[in-house]
Design a protein around this motif. Structure first.
Motif, PDB file in Angstrom:
ATOM      1  N   GLU A 150      -8.048  -1.432   0.559  1.00  0.00           N
ATOM      2  CA  GLU A 150      -9.297  -1.790   1.234  1.00  0.00           C
ATOM      3  C   GLU A 150     -10.539  -1.457   0.407  1.00  0.00           C
ATOM      4  OE1 GLU A 150      -8.989   0.369   4.872  1.00  0.00           O
ATOM      5  OE2 GLU A 150      -7.173  -0.701   5.504  1.00  0.00           O
ATOM      6  N   ARG A 151     -10.541  -0.325  -0.273  1.00  0.00           N
ATOM      7  CA  ARG A 151     -11.743   0.109  -0.999  1.00  0.00           C
ATOM      8  C   ARG A 151     -11.726  -0.265  -2.474  1.00  0.00           C
ATOM      9  NH1 ARG A 151     -11.415   6.092   1.052  1.00  0.00           N
ATOM     10  NH2 ARG A 151     -12.649   6.519  -0.829  1.00  0.00           N
ATOM     11  N   LEU A 152     -10.535  -0.359  -3.065  1.00  0.00           N
ATOM     12  CA  LEU A 152     -10.454  -0.751  -4.469  1.00  0.00           C
ATOM     13  C   LEU A 152      -9.922  -2.161  -4.651  1.00  0.00           C
ATOM     14  CD1 LEU A 152      -9.147   2.491  -6.242  1.00  0.00           C
ATOM     15  CD2 LEU A 152     -11.498   1.776  -5.770  1.00  0.00           C
ATOM     16  N   SER A 153      -9.610  -2.829  -3.541  1.00  0.00           N
ATOM     17  CA  SER A 153      -9.104  -4.215  -3.581  1.00  0.00           C
ATOM     18  C   SER A 153      -7.874  -4.347  -4.473  1.00  0.00           C
ATOM     19  CB  SER A 153     -10.210  -5.171  -4.065  1.00  0.00           C
ATOM     20  OG  SER A 153     -11.334  -5.103  -3.217  1.00  0.00           O
ATOM     21  N   TRP A 154      -7.016  -3.319  -4.433  1.00  0.00           N
ATOM     22  CA  TRP A 154      -5.815  -3.319  -5.256  1.00  0.00           C
ATOM     23  C   TRP A 154      -4.814  -4.303  -4.671  1.00  0.00           C
ATOM     24  CZ3 TRP A 154      -6.023   0.270  -9.314  1.00  0.00           C
ATOM     25  CH2 TRP A 154      -4.929   0.253 -10.182  1.00  0.00           C
ATOM     26  N   THR A 155      -4.356  -5.238  -5.479  1.00  0.00           N
ATOM     27  CA  THR A 155      -3.429  -6.258  -4.988  1.00  0.00           C
ATOM     28  C   THR A 155      -1.998  -6.052  -5.476  1.00  0.00           C
ATOM     29  OG1 THR A 155      -4.014  -7.681  -6.857  1.00  0.00           O
ATOM     30  CG2 THR A 155      -5.241  -7.996  -4.803  1.00  0.00           C
ATOM     31  N   GLY A 156      -1.808  -5.214  -6.479  1.00  0.00           N
ATOM     32  CA  GLY A 156      -0.473  -4.975  -7.016  1.00  0.00           C
ATOM     33  C   GLY A 156       0.348  -4.081  -6.108  1.00  0.00           C
ATOM     34  N   PRO A 157       1.633  -3.890  -6.436  1.00  0.00           N
ATOM     35  CA  PRO A 157       2.499  -3.058  -5.603  1.00  0.00           C
ATOM     36  C   PRO A 157       2.088  -1.590  -5.618  1.00  0.00           C
ATOM     37  CG  PRO A 157       3.631  -3.705  -7.621  1.00  0.00           C
ATOM     38  CD  PRO A 157       2.359  -4.476  -7.576  1.00  0.00           C
TER      39      PRO A 157
END
Length: 495
Positions: free
Chosen positions: A167-174
């Motif tokens: 949510e805060r770092l927009s991390w899309t990886g696993p």
């Protein structure tokens, strides 16, 4: 679990090692994994910064330490060191303490990297750095790291850390969950003599000669000091090394005692503990509140205690020994945390292991470590702690309720064990090396059946490997709590 790391060559890259004067929970976490991997036959190298007086090279419990650089220069120095040894390792754990090391930039594409994240730092950069430097920190932690690790995976220590990445770092990886452990006391700790309030001297056994290590970086007897700074002590099992915040009188008898184990740094908001003490001295005369741990806020907090006339209520203990810490926490009615956010809350889990509940804010990490109304109480982040502490003390006045909370705390803490954490990370490492990647096409965790006895919660390359074996089937997605605990619960997933 298929976590055989024997024969693997593993590099663990961290900003500090557990003997660094400013070590914290991330360092304790990395060390507990490293020493267990080495004991299981892996060749482990811990690559880190070098504090003044520390050796550049040494081996402790089978783990080879390579130290280089300082607070900021460690990053390019480590990358250069790894580049020169880029084919020496089978897998890398790259610990992100706000900013990762970007090890994929210098490693062969087929070497799996796990970016190990203790907690998201975005808001904290502004507390410690000027605006321009805070912006650089947030940029490196967010968009730059997302791109650098796009072919690799992260590990998080709690559900809220995982959520914050999304949510805060927009991390899309696993992102996979590998929680911290807690070392349960083998015998009840001896009760120390009450300390005189209003002093900042360490309680019995405390050194008082050095800054306390951050949570999880403590000195104690089951880990030998590696001849580093020479300031004394070895790391203790399950210890935070902040020393102890403690109070006088036995828990459940007479006037209430409150304890806060923490580093004295801005985001821990220890001044709110002083506000609480000022409130309680009127509502519950005889209350004793202690704060132990050291850091840059120490002198300011000591001045506030004097200015507000709280010397008869608040004790600043500084650093104390692991044995004194456990004894002081064990005799308290409540453990307190005013932190604005954590990755998990080692101090909370260690207090729970001693049967002591925690009052904390409903923020990242702490809402995972504290089960509201079961092992402690959570307050709204913008509120004072006073109302929640009053409610907690009223519930603890009932002996039956007190006993139930104590038992629930110990049961919850027993769910977390360093050996199981090493099992989970080791299983991910072994599967990633075998598959040639730490990534996965499905980053969810699942409950599997047909592997060994009963069911298993697996994710990432471990799950991808297991589902190819005969008889193994995916039953359902794991719940958040099952993912944290690493095991299947009842039919509703332990919601």
């Amino acid at each position: 679990m298929t976590g055989d790391v024997s024969g693997l060559r593993i590099a663990i890259v961290n900003w500090r090692d557990p003997w660094h004067p400013a070590a914290g929970g991330a360092e304790r976490y990395a060390w507990e994994l490293a020493r267990r991997f080495a004991a299981r036959g892996a060749a482990v190298t811990y690559v880190t910064a070098r504090a003044p007086g520390q050796r550049r090279r040494e081996t402790v419990e089978g783990v080879a330490f390579a130290r280089m650089g300082g607070t900021f220069t460690v990053y390019p120095r480590v990358l250069a060191w790894l580049l020169a040894r880029r084919r020496r390792f089978d897998a890398v754990i790259d610990c992100q303490n706000g900013i990762p090391f970007f090890t994929p930039w210098v490693l062969p594409r087929g070497v799996p990297v796990f970016c190990s994240i203790f907690h998201v730092h975005d808001d904290q950069f502004g507390l410690y750095f000027p605006r321009w430097l805070a912006w650089i920190g947030r940029t490196l932690e967010g968009p730059v790291a997302r791109r650098a690790y796009r072919r690799h995976a992260c590990t998080a220590i709690s559900v809220t850390t995982l959520d914050a990445l999304r949510e805060r770092l927009s991390w899309t990886g696993p992102v996979y969950l590998v929680p911290v452990g807690v070392t349960l006391p083998e015998t009840p700790p001896a009760q120390p003599a009450p300390a005189d309030p209003g002093t900042d001297a360490p309680a019995a056994g405390g050194s008082g000669e050095r800054d306390a290590l951050a949570p999880g970086g403590a000195a104690g007897r089951d880990m030998p000091a590696p001849g580093g700074t020479g300031e004394g002590g070895a790391l203790a099992p399950g210890g935070t090394g902040n020393g102890v915040a403690a109070v006088g009188g036995l828990a459940g008898r007479g006037d209430p005692e409150l304890v806060c184990v923490t580093r004295l740094v801005p985001h821990k908001q220890v001044e709110r503990i002083l506000d609480l003490a000022e409130y309680l001295r009127v509502r519950r005369p005889g209350v004793r509140v202690g704060v132990v741990g050291r850091g840059p806020e120490e002198e300011r907090l000591a001045a506030l205690v004097r200015e507000r006339g709280l010397g008869d209520v608040v004790t600043l203990h500084g650093f104390v020994s692991e044995e004194a810490k456990a004894a002081l926490v064990a005799r308290a009615d409540l453990h307190l945390s005013a932190s604005r956010g954590e990755g998990w809350g080692l101090c909370v889990a260690e207090a729970a292991a001693l049967g002591v509940p925690t009052v904390a804010y409903d923020v990242d990490g702490l809402r995972d470590a504290v089960r509201d109304g079961v092992t402690g109480w959570l307050a709204a982040p913008g509120d004072a702690l006073a109302a929640t502490v009053e409610r907690a003390l009223k519930e603890l006045d009932d002996p039956v309720r007190r006993a139930a909370i104590r038992d629930a705390c110990r049961e919850w803490a027993a769910e977390f064990d360093w050996a199981r954490s090493a099992d989970r990370m080791g299983a991910l490492l072994a599967a990633a090396v075998r598959r040639g990647t730490s990534g996965t096409s499905d980053s969810a965790a699942h409950v599997l059946a047909g592997y060994g006895a009963g069911t298993l919660v697996a994710e990432g390359p471990l799950r991808d490997r297991l589902v190819t074996e005969p008889g193994v089937a995916v039953l359902r997605p794991a719940t958040a709590r099952e993912r944290l605990l690493g095991r299947a619960l009842d039919d509703d997933g332990g919601r």
